[in-house]
Design a protein around this motif. Structure first.
Motif, PDB file in Angstrom:
ATOM      1  N   UNK A   1       0.851  -1.189   0.000  1.00 40.26           N
ATOM      2  CA  UNK A   1       0.000   0.000   0.000  1.00 40.26           C
ATOM      3  C   UNK A   1       0.886   1.238   0.000  1.00 40.26           C
ATOM      4  N   UNK A   2       0.464   2.315  -0.680  1.00 41.89           N
ATOM      5  CA  UNK A   2       1.271   3.545  -0.678  1.00 41.89           C
ATOM      6  C   UNK A   2       1.092   4.380   0.576  1.00 41.89           C
ATOM      7  N   UNK A   3       0.287   3.931   1.507  1.00 42.34           N
ATOM      8  CA  UNK A   3       0.023   4.668   2.736  1.00 42.34           C
ATOM      9  C   UNK A   3       0.054   3.683   3.896  1.00 42.34           C
ATOM     10  N   UNK A   4      -0.241   4.181   5.083  1.00 44.66           N
ATOM     11  CA  UNK A   4      -0.253   3.311   6.258  1.00 44.66           C
ATOM     12  C   UNK A   4      -1.287   2.217   6.078  1.00 44.66           C
ATOM     13  N   UNK A   5      -0.915   0.948   6.200  1.00 51.70           N
ATOM     14  CA  UNK A   5      -1.862  -0.136   5.925  1.00 51.70           C
ATOM     15  C   UNK A   5      -2.897  -0.267   7.032  1.00 51.70           C
ATOM     16  N   UNK A   6      -4.004  -0.881   6.675  1.00 46.50           N
ATOM     17  CA  UNK A   6      -5.075  -1.174   7.615  1.00 46.50           C
ATOM     18  C   UNK A   6      -5.516  -2.612   7.389  1.00 46.50           C
ATOM     19  N   UNK A   7      -6.710  -2.930   7.879  1.00 47.81           N
ATOM     20  CA  UNK A   7      -7.140  -4.329   7.829  1.00 47.81           C
ATOM     21  C   UNK A   7      -7.362  -4.807   6.399  1.00 47.81           C
ATOM     22  N   UNK A   8      -7.623  -3.914   5.450  1.00 51.30           N
ATOM     23  CA  UNK A   8      -7.807  -4.368   4.078  1.00 51.30           C
ATOM     24  C   UNK A   8      -6.509  -4.918   3.497  1.00 51.30           C
ATOM     25  N   UNK A   9      -5.354  -4.333   3.869  1.00 51.83           N
ATOM     26  CA  UNK A   9      -4.073  -4.864   3.401  1.00 51.83           C
ATOM     27  C   UNK A   9      -3.793  -6.230   4.014  1.00 51.83           C
ATOM     28  N   UNK A  10      -4.165  -6.419   5.272  1.00 58.46           N
ATOM     29  CA  UNK A  10      -3.965  -7.716   5.916  1.00 58.46           C
ATOM     30  C   UNK A  10      -4.811  -8.785   5.243  1.00 58.46           C
ATOM     31  N   UNK A  11      -6.073  -8.456   4.934  1.00 53.92           N
ATOM     32  CA  UNK A  11      -6.943  -9.427   4.289  1.00 53.92           C
ATOM     33  C   UNK A  11      -6.469  -9.752   2.883  1.00 53.92           C
ATOM     34  N   UNK A  12      -5.981  -8.748   2.153  1.00 54.28           N
ATOM     35  CA  UNK A  12      -5.457  -9.014   0.812  1.00 54.28           C
ATOM     36  C   UNK A  12      -4.219  -9.906   0.867  1.00 54.28           C
TER      37      UNK A  12
END
Length: 449
Positions: free
Chosen positions: A110-121
């Motif tokens: 991700x180009x920004x601070x990750x959140x739960x969507x990055x973890x799920x992906x």
């Protein structure tokens, strides 16, 4: 000159009974006493605190298990500036690694601070084994345990419910304990030394000057975000297929994975797409305009012939991905298809909105800096113990004018935006007569005959 003794020299009393001055040990004696009585960890704590002391601790090694016995996940802030939409950003990578074979099972950038969507992906990529030609190869399946830190995004309800749907336990580690997930921490360190340090605009590069580097004056052309993601996935592929490790007896992670006879458990067909999505728990009606969710309509080509007759569906979505949703039958739970935003803005409209927001951000920053400059009060230097005098003095007229302007701005903020003053009354209108209490006690006039 003789060196002073390590012990305190208690002086004898003089003729008048007062104690004589105590002999102070030399600085070298003090340093020798500190080295003798304090271990390196304690001395590091005196300089850098508890965080520096933990660098001298000794940790045990976990016994090496089998593939998919345990995964470790973490976020890594990439110290490299890349270009995205004309701006420089430092991306983040979220990845999972198998502790037994050191194989990277999945990653999301991700180009920004990750959140739960990055973890799920990243989890979806790690578990799936469909793309064997990708950077992860045949590595994947359901792990028996996932070990993470106490990040709020890793412990969110969305991630825990997604892993719980596949009966994958989550072991959240204590805070400030990176040694308890040493496999992924070693991956972060190796990625920075082997890849990030060789990329252009690496922010941790050493400089010849002691001053902090001005990144705005760096003329090195940065990588685009797409090129960076391609380089990172190529490095992951090299890590899994070419990088050897003494801990694996000179084998690559992929070789160690393939030589492990442990059976691999894959998710059921059609289960992987759903377990990483959230469900708002409401049934919606499929109309001729599509599915209405969060004030917007979503449509899909598969909806032809299904609208009407009160068909009920449910929405499943990936957090922060509002451009598309998954639609399932509200009764059977079967997946119907993907729906996209009906009236999505064009690229030109999004660029214009982004420019407008950037201009508003610069204006607010400038106003905030000016307000902070006015708010800061400077005082004259003093040479004697007295109250300092303020340097920025105001006249009574200036103070009254500024307070009046502030009150006017507050009234404007509280005013209703759609309120308009009444127009003047036309000359032909008859205005109501003001009544008095005496008029209320008078009897009503008799009606005309």
């Amino acid at each position: 000159m003789a060196e002073a003794d390590d012990t305190d020299d208690v002086g004898e009393q003089d003729d008048e009974g007062a104690p004589s001055p105590v002999a102070v040990p030399s600085l070298a004696t003090l340093h020798r006493a500190i080295r003798r009585d304090l271990n390196p960890g304690q001395r590091a704590a005196l300089v850098g605190g508890e965080r520096a002391r933990r660098g001298h601790d000794v940790h045990l090694r976990r016994p090496r298990q089998w593939r998919n016995a345990c995964w470790e996940g973490d976020h890594k802030h990439v110290p490299v500036e890349v270009e995205l939409n004309g701006e420089l950003v430092c991306p983040w990578v979220t990845w999972f690694i198998d502790c037994a074979t050191n194989a990277v099972t999945g990653a999301a950038i991700t180009p920004h601070t990750p959140s739960r969507d990055a973890i799920l992906a990243a989890l979806r990529t790690a578990i799936s084994r469909d793309d064997e030609a990708g950077p992860y190869g045949p590595i994947g399946g359901l792990p028996a345990l996932v070990r993470i830190d106490r990040g709020k995004d890793f412990l969110s309800r969305t991630v825990t419910s997604a892993l719980g749907a596949l009966a994958i336990p989550v072991h959240d580690l204590p805070a400030y304990s990176p040694h308890l997930k040493g496999t992924v921490e070693n991956l972060n360190r190796c990625a920075e030394r082997m890849l990030f340090a060789s990329l252009p605009r690496y922010t941790h590069a050493p400089t010849a000057s002691v001053r902090r580097r001005d990144r705005a004056k760096d003329g090195t052309a940065p990588l685009t975000f797409t090129a960076f993601v391609e380089r990172l996935l190529d490095w992951v592929r090299e890590w899994n297929t070419e990088h050897t490790s003494p801990a694996l007896a000179g084998r690559t992670p992929l070789q160690a994975w393939l030589e492990d006879p442990t059976p691999i458990e894959d998710p059921k067909p059609g289960q992987l797409w759903a377990f990483t999505l959230e469900d708002d728990g409401r049934a919606r009606t499929l109309t001729s305009s599509g599915v209405y969710w969060r004030g917007r309509y979503y449509v899909g080509d598969w909806m032809q012939g299904l609208a009407g007759d009160g068909a009920k569906v449910r929405i499943r979505f990936l957090p922060h991905h509002a451009h598309e949703v998954e639609v399932v039958d509200a009764v059977t739970g079967a997946r119907l298809g993907t729906a996209h935003l009906a009236d999505a803005a064009t690229d030109e409209q999004r660029a214009a909105v982004r420019r407008t927001r950037s201009a508003e951000q610069r204006r607010l920053k400038k106003a905030l800096a000016a307000a902070e400059k006015l708010r800061t009060e400077r005082f004259a230097a003093v040479t004697t113990p007295r109250t300092p005098e303020p340097l920025q003095t105001l006249t009574a007229a200036q103070a009254a004018a500024e307070l009046e302007a502030a009150d006017g701005r507050d009234l404007q903020a509280l005013a209703l935006p759609g309120l308009l003053p009444h127009a003047p009354v036309p000359d032909g209108w008859v205005l109501p007569r003001a009544t008095t209490p005496a008029d209320d006690r008078r009897p009503d006039p008799a009606p005309p005959a």
